[in-house]
Design a protein around this motif. Structure first.
Motif, PDB file in Angstrom:
ATOM      1  N   GLN A 369       0.794  -1.090  -0.162  1.00  0.00           N
ATOM      2  CA  GLN A 369      -0.015   0.051  -0.055  1.00  0.00           C
ATOM      3  C   GLN A 369       0.937   1.265  -0.086  1.00  0.00           C
ATOM      4  O   GLN A 369       0.567   2.241  -0.812  1.00  0.00           O
ATOM      5  CB  GLN A 369      -1.127   0.039   1.190  1.00  0.00           C
ATOM      6  CG  GLN A 369      -2.028  -0.919   1.037  1.00  0.00           C
ATOM      7  CD  GLN A 369      -2.671  -1.363   2.270  1.00  0.00           C
ATOM      8  OE1 GLN A 369      -3.786  -0.639   2.636  1.00  0.00           O
ATOM      9  NE2 GLN A 369      -2.384  -2.339   2.903  1.00  0.00           N
ATOM     10  N   MET A 370       1.901   1.230   0.643  1.00  0.00           N
ATOM     11  CA  MET A 370       2.862   2.331   0.726  1.00  0.00           C
ATOM     12  C   MET A 370       3.470   2.510  -0.807  1.00  0.00           C
ATOM     13  O   MET A 370       3.915   3.709  -1.184  1.00  0.00           O
ATOM     14  CB  MET A 370       3.932   2.192   1.698  1.00  0.00           C
ATOM     15  CG  MET A 370       3.341   2.458   3.296  1.00  0.00           C
ATOM     16  SD  MET A 370       4.763   2.366   4.299  1.00  0.00           S
ATOM     17  CE  MET A 370       5.209   0.779   4.150  1.00  0.00           C
ATOM     18  N   LEU A 371       3.445   1.512  -1.317  1.00  0.00           N
ATOM     19  CA  LEU A 371       4.104   1.592  -2.590  1.00  0.00           C
ATOM     20  C   LEU A 371       2.975   2.046  -3.567  1.00  0.00           C
ATOM     21  O   LEU A 371       3.110   1.871  -4.712  1.00  0.00           O
ATOM     22  CB  LEU A 371       4.663   0.264  -3.155  1.00  0.00           C
ATOM     23  CG  LEU A 371       6.079   0.255  -2.488  1.00  0.00           C
ATOM     24  CD1 LEU A 371       6.600  -1.440  -2.692  1.00  0.00           C
ATOM     25  CD2 LEU A 371       7.178   0.909  -3.022  1.00  0.00           C
ATOM     26  N   GLY A 372       1.643   2.249  -3.371  1.00  0.00           N
ATOM     27  CA  GLY A 372       0.480   2.582  -4.060  1.00  0.00           C
ATOM     28  C   GLY A 372      -0.071   1.603  -4.864  1.00  0.00           C
ATOM     29  O   GLY A 372      -1.081   1.823  -5.698  1.00  0.00           O
ATOM     30  N   HIS A 373      -0.275   0.395  -4.194  1.00  0.00           N
ATOM     31  CA  HIS A 373      -1.016  -0.799  -4.401  1.00  0.00           C
ATOM     32  C   HIS A 373      -1.892  -1.208  -3.698  1.00  0.00           C
ATOM     33  O   HIS A 373      -2.139  -0.522  -2.432  1.00  0.00           O
ATOM     34  CB  HIS A 373      -0.145  -2.173  -5.051  1.00  0.00           C
ATOM     35  CG  HIS A 373       0.776  -1.613  -6.082  1.00  0.00           C
ATOM     36  ND1 HIS A 373       2.070  -1.042  -5.873  1.00  0.00           N
ATOM     37  CD2 HIS A 373       0.688  -1.855  -7.420  1.00  0.00           C
ATOM     38  CE1 HIS A 373       2.703  -0.854  -7.247  1.00  0.00           C
ATOM     39  NE2 HIS A 373       1.783  -1.408  -8.018  1.00  0.00           N
ATOM     40  N   THR A 374      -2.800  -1.902  -3.976  1.00  0.00           N
ATOM     41  CA  THR A 374      -4.023  -2.366  -2.796  1.00  0.00           C
ATOM     42  C   THR A 374      -3.337  -3.710  -1.920  1.00  0.00           C
ATOM     43  O   THR A 374      -2.354  -4.242  -2.224  1.00  0.00           O
ATOM     44  CB  THR A 374      -5.106  -2.883  -3.359  1.00  0.00           C
ATOM     45  OG1 THR A 374      -4.903  -3.992  -4.226  1.00  0.00           O
ATOM     46  CG2 THR A 374      -5.871  -1.828  -4.402  1.00  0.00           C
ATOM     47  N   ALA A 375      -4.102  -3.925  -0.699  1.00  0.00           N
ATOM     48  CA  ALA A 375      -3.512  -4.920   0.014  1.00  0.00           C
ATOM     49  C   ALA A 375      -3.473  -6.162  -0.780  1.00  0.00           C
ATOM     50  O   ALA A 375      -2.976  -7.175  -0.472  1.00  0.00           O
ATOM     51  CB  ALA A 375      -4.278  -4.867   1.521  1.00  0.00           C
ATOM     52  N   ASP A 376      -4.756  -6.183  -1.501  1.00  0.00           N
ATOM     53  CA  ASP A 376      -4.889  -7.607  -1.990  1.00  0.00           C
ATOM     54  C   ASP A 376      -4.022  -7.849  -3.196  1.00  0.00           C
ATOM     55  O   ASP A 376      -3.802  -8.814  -3.598  1.00  0.00           O
ATOM     56  CB  ASP A 376      -6.520  -7.290  -2.724  1.00  0.00           C
ATOM     57  CG  ASP A 376      -6.754  -8.852  -3.129  1.00  0.00           C
ATOM     58  OD1 ASP A 376      -6.822  -9.983  -2.372  1.00  0.00           O
ATOM     59  OD2 ASP A 376      -7.426  -8.632  -4.447  1.00  0.00           O
ATOM     60  N   ASP A 377      -3.201  -6.685  -3.754  1.00  0.00           N
ATOM     61  CA  ASP A 377      -2.412  -7.145  -4.607  1.00  0.00           C
ATOM     62  C   ASP A 377      -1.128  -7.962  -4.308  1.00  0.00           C
ATOM     63  O   ASP A 377      -0.431  -8.374  -4.824  1.00  0.00           O
ATOM     64  CB  ASP A 377      -1.706  -5.868  -5.440  1.00  0.00           C
ATOM     65  CG  ASP A 377      -2.982  -4.927  -6.139  1.00  0.00           C
ATOM     66  OD1 ASP A 377      -3.862  -5.721  -6.596  1.00  0.00           O
ATOM     67  OD2 ASP A 377      -2.685  -3.662  -6.410  1.00  0.00           O
ATOM     68  N   MET A 378      -0.988  -7.975  -3.078  1.00  0.00           N
ATOM     69  CA  MET A 378       0.224  -8.491  -2.286  1.00  0.00           C
ATOM     70  C   MET A 378      -0.380  -9.607  -1.469  1.00  0.00           C
ATOM     71  O   MET A 378      -1.058  -9.478  -0.463  1.00  0.00           O
ATOM     72  CB  MET A 378       0.910  -7.627  -1.254  1.00  0.00           C
ATOM     73  CG  MET A 378       1.777  -8.166  -0.286  1.00  0.00           C
ATOM     74  SD  MET A 378       3.222  -8.904  -1.041  1.00  0.00           S
ATOM     75  CE  MET A 378       3.132 -10.632  -0.900  1.00  0.00           C
ATOM     76  N   HIS A 379      -0.563 -10.861  -1.979  1.00  0.00           N
ATOM     77  CA  HIS A 379      -1.124 -12.085  -1.231  1.00  0.00           C
ATOM     78  C   HIS A 379      -0.069 -12.847  -0.537  1.00  0.00           C
ATOM     79  O   HIS A 379       0.858 -13.296  -1.518  1.00  0.00           O
ATOM     80  CB  HIS A 379      -2.026 -12.900  -2.280  1.00  0.00           C
ATOM     81  CG  HIS A 379      -2.781 -13.900  -1.637  1.00  0.00           C
ATOM     82  ND1 HIS A 379      -4.231 -13.652  -0.791  1.00  0.00           N
ATOM     83  CD2 HIS A 379      -2.524 -15.437  -1.153  1.00  0.00           C
ATOM     84  CE1 HIS A 379      -4.570 -14.671  -0.270  1.00  0.00           C
ATOM     85  NE2 HIS A 379      -3.501 -15.567  -0.498  1.00  0.00           N
ATOM     86  N   VAL A 380      -0.284 -13.173   0.681  1.00  0.00           N
ATOM     87  CA  VAL A 380       0.530 -14.088   1.221  1.00  0.00           C
ATOM     88  C   VAL A 380      -0.264 -15.592   1.680  1.00  0.00           C
ATOM     89  O   VAL A 380      -1.169 -15.760   2.060  1.00  0.00           O
ATOM     90  CB  VAL A 380       1.152 -13.753   2.792  1.00  0.00           C
ATOM     91  CG1 VAL A 380       1.901 -14.703   3.470  1.00  0.00           C
ATOM     92  CG2 VAL A 380       1.846 -12.442   2.478  1.00  0.00           C
TER      93      VAL A 380
END
Length: 587
Positions: A369-380
């Motif tokens: 999110q700090m990089l300008g994307h959504t939380a969902d764009d980064m899935h663990v």
RNA sequence: GUGCCCGUAGCUCAGUGGAUAGAGCGCUGGCCUGCGGAGCCAGAGAUCGGAGGUUCGAGUCCUCUCGGGCACGCCA
């Protein structure tokens, strides 16, 4: 188009025309879900749209009876499939229970799909939901400080297989391994290896570091190095003391990384990219990442260190990104690496991590999110712990069990299957005793055996002078006249084969590769039952020529389905099974 | 203490808010001389950890609770 989606389309069309004619309550239409009934008597597909509609109507104050709605929809569906030739696959439409609409497919249509399956061949089971979306799939990412353990193995198989499944589902996937071969960990490795090198050279009084990596794996590695290089092995030890940890560490990290890659390759785990953390520093991306966060106002100086304000995104504490001594932290690398991935144009990042990393999830999502994307764009994608039951003691290295140990016991294919049998959400208890069995009790082998059996029958057919041109254009609809007992096995087999595309889609969308092993067992079971009850080449049996040819055609479809299933699981599809004596465990 | 995962048949585990909760292994009984063999058929076995709630409908969603696992660094 997937069969299930075609059914959904038919239902949607019927509902739409019924609404036009005012035959349904005038409320917002709930999504039409098509499901598979658990009980075979309920048909091939079912929908609960009538009950959903009734509930929506009731909520809007309109009187509605779910069964009555179901009846009118069912009637409309019957009319629709009557007039549209492309919909000529529905045998019956029935209303049951509280308002389900059950649809049954025509046996002749189902059997005729064998031709479609065979024509699709190795691409059978390919679906389009992914829509070309670009996915970066990172897994294993173990640093080269030791062998791959059974725990790392789980991430390896989940990641690798998920990659295959997502590709089959229409995603564009890059499989990636992130590693770090410099820094404190590697220096520690260097210290340990210096100790073991000295021991290997006979310096029994060599000082043992207080902290480091210890165990037979490292001792063996040192011995082999000395054996290979002879006295040249000394060169590293003659370096100035302050250079030794990092230099020795780097040299052995390279060796260990080679071991890791070899382990991966022999288990058919493939990566598109091995990403070295050090490159982020040399390329300047490490600083750029920090700068980007600073420029966006997501950093703060405190106690002489630079912190990233991850708490803005739900983290329980802020994270140090640059230490008070000016050194970037590991977290800074995480930021830079994620930034690098997004800059490469991926739509979504997936990282497969072990249970000890669950604390990282909010942190990593905060970075996205700090990089300008959504939380969902980064899935663990987290998986749970692995334990191994039944390992023979004595041959393994110390108290850890490596992935190589397991492969040596049961082979790459069975290892893969067993690792993938369980949902990643539950702990995996690897049953080596079952995995070692060379019989049908072993579920992994059972799937391969099914494939080998199909190949065996075609071999036998050739011996008997039955050539492909005799059955390749066989008309399977003759099977519809088989005795009900035999037909039920033929249909069950065809249904299982056709289910593959739904399984691929589901596994890819839910990120749960274990559905594929479950499916493999179901498919193999359906095949073995077919084989047991429906003779194809049996001498003297009363099998008409047309039936024989149709069954061989069905067999081709089954073979294609089994081959594709095994391929997606990263397993070999053997033409014949090696017979191993019980006492003679396979290599 | 806070957070995440798990609890389903004797064991290991599936289960997409739907109808009568499934599989593998194990167990019981019957059968089997040839597509290739490690079998085939049938059966027993479950108050889905517990209590509330939402819903036409809950193993599945929410709250609480009990039990098990894991994690909570200016480490990497």
């Amino acid at each position: 188009m997937m069969i299930r989606d075609l059914i959904g389309q038919i239902i949607a069309q019927a509902v739409a025309s019924l609404r036009e004619s005012g035959g349904l309550p005038d409320v917002e239409l709930p999504p039409i879900e098509v499901m598979r009934p658990q009980i075979a008597e309920h048909g091939d597909y079912a929908t609960s749209i009538a009950m959903k509609l009734a509930a929506a109507a009731k909520a809007a104050g309109v009187k509605a009876n779910p069964r009555a709605i179901a009846e009118s929809i069912a009637t409309q569906i019957r009319e629709t499939v009557e007039v549209v030739p492309a919909y000529n696959l529905v045998e019956s439409v029935e209303v049951a229970g509280p308002g389900f609409i059950n649809l049954r497919l025509k046996p002749s249509w189902l059997l005729a799909q064998a031709a479609t399956v065979v024509a699709a061949g190795a691409s059978f089971g390919t679906v389009t939901v992914g829509n070309g979306k670009r996915i970066n799939l990172e897994f294993v990412s173990a640093n080269p400080t030791g062998p791959v353990t059974v725990g790392n193995g789980r991430g390896a198989f989940i990641g690798d297989t998920l990659g295959s499944l997502m590709r089959a589902a229409g995603f564009e996937v890059t499989k990636e391994y992130y590693f770090n071969d410099f820094g404190a960990q590697i220096d520690k490795l260097g210290g340990s290896m210096e100790y073991y090198l000295r021991l290997a050279l006979g310096e029994s009084d060599a000082p043992k570091p207080e902290e480091g990596y210890f165990g037979p794996y490292y001792a063996t590695l040192a011995r082999q190095t000395i054996e290979f290089f002879g006295n040249d092995g000394r060169a590293l030890l003659d370096l100035p003391a302050e250079e030794r940890p990092s230099q020795i560490g780097k040299a052995f990290a390279a060796l260990i990384m080679g071991d890791i890659r070899q382990t991966m390759a022999s288990l058919n785990i493939e990566f598109d990219v091995f990403f070295n953390q050090a490159s982020l520093d040399t390329s300047g991306e490490l600083q750029e990442g920090i700068e980007q966060l600073r420029a966006a106002g997501y950093t703060e100086e405190r106690d002489g260190a630079l912190w990233a304000k991850t708490t803005l995104f739900g983290d329980d504490k802020d994270r140090v990104i640059m230490r008070s001594n000016g050194e970037p932290t590991y977290f800074a690398s995480d930021v830079a690496y994620m930034r690098n991935k997004f800059n490469r144009g991926f739509d979504r990042l997936i990282i497969v991590l072990g249970p000890d990393h669950h604390g990282y999830i909010t942190r990593l999502k905060a970075v996205a999110q700090m990089l300008g994307h959504t939380a969902d764009d980064m899935h663990v994608l987290l998986y749970q712990v692995v334990t191994v039951k039944g390992m023979r003691m004595g041959k393994r290295l110390g108290n850890i069990i490596t992935l190589d140990d397991v492969e040596e016991e049961v082979g790459a294919d069975v290892t893969r299957f067993f690792y993938l049998m369980r949902s990643g959400d539950t702990p995996l208890d690897f049953d080596l005793d079952l995995a070692r069995k060379q019989t049908d009790e072993n579920p992994g082998l059972s799937v391969q055996y099914a494939h080998a059996r199909t190949a065996g029958i075609f071999r036998k057919a050739r011996e008997l002078g039955v050539t492909p041109d005799q059955y390749e254009n066989a008309d399977l609809t003759v099977l519809a006249n088989d005795p009900p007992g035999e037909l039920s096995y033929e249909l069950a087999l065809m249904r299982q084969v056709l289910r593959l595309e739904e399984v691929v889609e589901r596994a890819a969308l839910t990120l749960e590769p274990h559905h594929m092993t479950r499916y493999g067992m179901d498919l193999a079971d359906a095949f073995h039952l077919f084989y047991d009850h429906c003779p194809m080449l049996k001498q003297g049996a009363d099998v008409p020529l047309a039936v024989r040819n149709a069954r061989l055609r069905l067999l081709q479809a089954a073979q294609a389905g089994l081959a594709r299933t095994l391929a997606l699981l990263g397993m070999s599809a053997p033409e014949r099974m090696e017979r191993a004596e019980p006492d003679n465990a396979p290599a």
